[in-house]
Design a protein around this motif. Sequence first.
Motif, PDB file in Angstrom:
ATOM      1  N   LEU A  25       0.833  -1.202   0.000  1.00  0.00           N
ATOM      2  CA  LEU A  25       0.000   0.000   0.000  1.00  0.00           C
ATOM      3  C   LEU A  25       0.869   1.254   0.000  1.00  0.00           C
ATOM      4  N   GLU A  27      -0.902   4.181   0.372  1.00  0.00           N
ATOM      5  CA  GLU A  27      -1.781   5.022   1.188  1.00  0.00           C
ATOM      6  C   GLU A  27      -2.891   4.141   1.746  1.00  0.00           C
ATOM      7  N   ALA A  28      -3.795   4.718   2.514  1.00  0.00           N
ATOM      8  CA  ALA A  28      -4.882   3.948   3.123  1.00  0.00           C
ATOM      9  C   ALA A  28      -5.694   3.228   2.052  1.00  0.00           C
ATOM     10  N   GLY A  48       4.562   3.078   5.407  1.00  0.00           N
ATOM     11  CA  GLY A  48       3.795   4.162   6.013  1.00  0.00           C
ATOM     12  C   GLY A  48       2.756   3.657   6.994  1.00  0.00           C
ATOM     13  N   ASN A  49       2.693   2.325   7.170  1.00  0.00           N
ATOM     14  CA  ASN A  49       1.732   1.714   8.087  1.00  0.00           C
ATOM     15  C   ASN A  49       0.319   2.196   7.819  1.00  0.00           C
ATOM     16  N   ASP A  50      -0.050   2.145   6.546  1.00  0.00           N
ATOM     17  CA  ASP A  50      -1.347   2.662   6.123  1.00  0.00           C
ATOM     18  C   ASP A  50      -2.498   1.833   6.670  1.00  0.00           C
ATOM     19  N   ASP A  51      -3.597   2.507   6.936  1.00  0.00           N
ATOM     20  CA  ASP A  51      -4.787   1.857   7.458  1.00  0.00           C
ATOM     21  C   ASP A  51      -5.537   1.143   6.343  1.00  0.00           C
ATOM     22  N   GLY A  69       0.230  -1.062  10.961  1.00  0.00           N
ATOM     23  CA  GLY A  69      -1.028  -0.498  10.468  1.00  0.00           C
ATOM     24  C   GLY A  69      -2.235  -1.002  11.240  1.00  0.00           C
TER      25      GLY A  69
END
Length: 168
Positions: A25, A27-28, A48-51, A69
């Motif tokens: 990912l 982004e989220a 980025g440990n996106d949700d 995330g």
Amino acid sequence: PQSLAMDGENFFDLEVFSSNTTVTLAEALLVSNNLTISEPATLDVGPGNDDVFVGGNMTINGTFVPNFGRVTFNGTATQAIGRTTGTSTINFYNLRVNKPASTIFNVTTPLNIMRGISFIQSGAGYTVDFGGTVASPNVTLLADQANGRTGHILSIPDGLTISGNVRI
């Protein structure tokens, strides 16, 4: 590796089925309905440990790399997380369940949750069924010793019904 950028959009259904590539990912990730990770595909939430937001069911027959995330289940009907093939445990860092009244969230496969699980109630009450048995629970909360965190249930709102077994 392949990168997945949403550009502010969401998917209705998403199936990750690449056989030799990790999808990471950028982004989220917003999936209005079902998210499926087919074997032997890998979905990585990225550096980025996106949700990840799932409005339907999440089926993980391949590999899910949670990093740090959070996965949020926010559908308006009954939802489930599990496998249809394989028996290995699915790993999460942070799991959030945000359900309206009179709905059910089912865990049908063993999960390890590193940071914690939180329940957010947007209605008069819903049911979470962890399943499993005392000897073999479906949910295990683990300590993240490297980052000085314990695995725990972060919140339980009034009116929430929980059944099944959890190992801490």
